[in-house]
Design an enzyme around this catalytic site. Sequence first.
Site, PDB file in Angstrom:
ATOM      1  N   HIS A  78       2.055   2.008  -7.326  1.00  0.00           N
ATOM      2  CA  HIS A  78       2.784   2.594  -8.458  1.00  0.00           C
ATOM      3  C   HIS A  78       4.168   1.975  -8.637  1.00  0.00           C
ATOM      4  O   HIS A  78       5.170   2.585  -8.226  1.00  0.00           O
ATOM      5  CB  HIS A  78       2.974   4.093  -8.223  1.00  0.00           C
ATOM      6  CG  HIS A  78       1.705   4.874  -8.161  1.00  0.00           C
ATOM      7  ND1 HIS A  78       1.029   5.278  -9.293  1.00  0.00           N
ATOM      8  CD2 HIS A  78       0.977   5.325  -7.114  1.00  0.00           C
ATOM      9  CE1 HIS A  78      -0.048   5.954  -8.937  1.00  0.00           C
ATOM     10  NE2 HIS A  78      -0.112   5.995  -7.630  1.00  0.00           N
ATOM     11  N   CYS A 127      -3.196   2.536 -10.147  1.00  0.00           N
ATOM     12  CA  CYS A 127      -3.906   3.541  -9.344  1.00  0.00           C
ATOM     13  C   CYS A 127      -5.098   4.124 -10.110  1.00  0.00           C
ATOM     14  O   CYS A 127      -6.111   3.451 -10.253  1.00  0.00           O
ATOM     15  CB  CYS A 127      -2.928   4.612  -8.872  1.00  0.00           C
ATOM     16  SG  CYS A 127      -3.571   5.620  -7.536  1.00  0.00           S
ATOM     17  N   ARG A 182     -12.485   4.198  -4.796  1.00  0.00           N
ATOM     18  CA  ARG A 182     -11.525   5.269  -5.053  1.00  0.00           C
ATOM     19  C   ARG A 182     -11.053   5.886  -3.729  1.00  0.00           C
ATOM     20  O   ARG A 182     -11.827   5.980  -2.781  1.00  0.00           O
ATOM     21  CB  ARG A 182     -12.223   6.308  -5.930  1.00  0.00           C
ATOM     22  CG  ARG A 182     -11.405   7.515  -6.296  1.00  0.00           C
ATOM     23  CD  ARG A 182     -12.066   8.278  -7.446  1.00  0.00           C
ATOM     24  NE  ARG A 182     -11.489   9.589  -7.634  1.00  0.00           N
ATOM     25  CZ  ARG A 182     -12.103  10.719  -7.296  1.00  0.00           C
ATOM     26  NH1 ARG A 182     -13.304  10.693  -6.780  1.00  0.00           N
ATOM     27  NH2 ARG A 182     -11.511  11.871  -7.493  1.00  0.00           N
ATOM     28  N   SER A 218      -8.095  10.395 -11.546  1.00  0.00           N
ATOM     29  CA  SER A 218      -8.994   9.614 -12.406  1.00  0.00           C
ATOM     30  C   SER A 218     -10.138  10.456 -12.969  1.00  0.00           C
ATOM     31  O   SER A 218     -10.583  10.224 -14.091  1.00  0.00           O
ATOM     32  CB  SER A 218      -9.533   8.399 -11.651  1.00  0.00           C
ATOM     33  OG  SER A 218     -10.283   8.806 -10.520  1.00  0.00           O
ATOM     34  N   GLU A 276       5.849   2.083 -11.127  1.00  0.00           N
ATOM     35  CA  GLU A 276       6.595   2.965 -12.044  1.00  0.00           C
ATOM     36  C   GLU A 276       7.387   4.037 -11.312  1.00  0.00           C
ATOM     37  O   GLU A 276       8.298   4.615 -11.903  1.00  0.00           O
ATOM     38  CB  GLU A 276       5.635   3.595 -13.068  1.00  0.00           C
ATOM     39  CG  GLU A 276       4.701   4.685 -12.538  1.00  0.00           C
ATOM     40  CD  GLU A 276       3.438   4.147 -11.859  1.00  0.00           C
ATOM     41  OE1 GLU A 276       3.334   2.925 -11.653  1.00  0.00           O
ATOM     42  OE2 GLU A 276       2.549   4.961 -11.530  1.00  0.00           O
ATOM     43  N   ILE A 280      -0.494   5.857  -3.192  1.00  0.00           N
ATOM     44  CA  ILE A 280      -0.702   7.299  -3.113  1.00  0.00           C
ATOM     45  C   ILE A 280      -2.189   7.601  -3.310  1.00  0.00           C
ATOM     46  O   ILE A 280      -2.715   7.439  -4.409  1.00  0.00           O
ATOM     47  CB  ILE A 280       0.156   8.030  -4.161  1.00  0.00           C
ATOM     48  CG1 ILE A 280       1.646   7.773  -3.861  1.00  0.00           C
ATOM     49  CG2 ILE A 280      -0.146   9.518  -4.176  1.00  0.00           C
ATOM     50  CD1 ILE A 280       2.591   8.293  -4.908  1.00  0.00           C
ATOM     51  N   GLY A 311      -2.615   9.077 -11.845  1.00  0.00           N
ATOM     52  CA  GLY A 311      -2.997  10.463 -12.104  1.00  0.00           C
ATOM     53  C   GLY A 311      -4.279  10.732 -11.352  1.00  0.00           C
ATOM     54  O   GLY A 311      -4.586  10.043 -10.378  1.00  0.00           O
TER      55      GLY A 311
END
Lengths: 302, 244
Positions: B203, B103, B132, B73, B205, B163, B71
């Site tokens: 990711h 991430c 980051r 951060s 997921e 990403i 998402g």
Amino acid sequence: MSTTETSPQHEAGTTRVKRGMADMLKGGVIMDVVTAEQAKIAEDAGAVAVMALERVPADIRAQGGVARMSDPEMIAGIVDAVSIPVMAKARIGHFVEAQVLQSLGVDYIDESEVLTPADYSHHIDKWAFTVPFVCGATNLGEALRRITEGAAMIRSKGEAGTGDVSNATTHMRSIRGEIRRLQSMAEDELYVAAKELQAPYDLVAEVARRGSLPVVLFTAGGIATPADAAMMMQLGAEGVFVGSGIFKSGNPAARAEAIVKATTFYDDADVIAQASRGLGEAMVGINVDDLPEPHRLAERGW
Amino acid sequence: MTGAGPTGRARQPAAGPAQEQRPRPVRIGVLAVQGDVREHVRALTLAGAEALLVRRPAELDQVDGLVLPGGESTTIDRLTRVFGLREPLRERIAGGMPAYGSCAGMIMLADRLLDGHPQQQTLGGLDVTVRRNAFGRQVDSFECDLEVPALPGSGAPVRAVFIRAPWVEQAGPGVEVLASVAVDGRETGVAVRQGPLLATSFHPEVTDDHRFHALFVQMVREVVGSIGPRSQAAEATTDDEGER
């Protein structure tokens, strides 16, 4: 910028990378900003991304004229000012504006009906780009046509620059309702459904199977209050674009933060009530019904 | 890069003998203030866990472990503070609750952050310095094959999706680097583990390969003391419901 080489299978700009970027924005609020200062206010309030543009839709509406991609100088200033993703708008069909935005390093391009269309027949071939695109849609067929052209994210159009949420609800209900209808169909009925939706059969069959679009679906166009945002989330939006609603209101920082809170706790009326207190004036707004049809932005794009 | 491929070390041998008795599914929360929550819920469920959304301190009390999703951060940090989750989260992590961050979640678990927003805070726990957006903007986002020998299952490479991803710039002595990529000839960590904490720059997921989630479910099982047959976790690694 460093060059990264990892393996021979290293690939940028894949469908998964583009659609995945939108996944990371889910549950968040993307805010229209016209200056670096506004971008910082949005970032501090918890925006997941900002949309850099020269005039918010309410001003485009008031001032008229041809609305185009913003000055690259201004977009670059916003890219430098914040650390969150920056989106920017290109005119429908204007693939060179999109090339310029990709060259500036924006993170997402909105091929947007809020700007004056550059091509009344063709949208941009979005597969030709490394940067992902979001497009507006008023119904499922339109959403699927944009996805066919390469859009990696869809937003319901609503009616931008009005502060009137009624078209956002109409478009979201239409998209979600048509998906539910596909889900209820027999497999052999999907061929005709694809014809009626004017969308490719394979994509229609995929939506029928999943019960959702294959890309993230946000809402946009007329969201002005925390309750508006929460209602759109309850209707099935996965996140919210707020255009004129924040920086045309009395207290942008407080309103921005309140809309962020209400989007996260969209199903908790206590939190929405708390977030909605004492925000000052909402944007004045225009009733969509009072707009002559040629001035309705949602009817641009097809 | 020449030859300096992803690296990693095996932690334990592959699947052991299967036991018959089935433990109660471990209950794993997904921090659900913003991000790709649904993808993590799906991956955890397919890896054999019961997945719960966590937006309130009371919901955090009900879980054996927690996933911090991908998402933005800065948004996740801000919302965890605004809604009174920050201190409960820090207490649970300090108390040994297993946590996995992908991430933005990796950023949240890092003790030290570079290139954050000036007011940004992390929860901490992992003795690492994370940078980051280290790989650049969205036009630089990419996917690649990564060898991660520590994962249960076949040993096939992971298709890693990065990403606007962070990387591990520096890791303390207690941190095991499970995978790294070469950037300008230098190896940077992109998957790390320290005790009950796991983090990836990428990711898993958003793919159909759920071995990282299976590894995390196994880590949670070890901590709650109801260790199930390892093969069960290893088998729950892929599914064919092609999505993305």
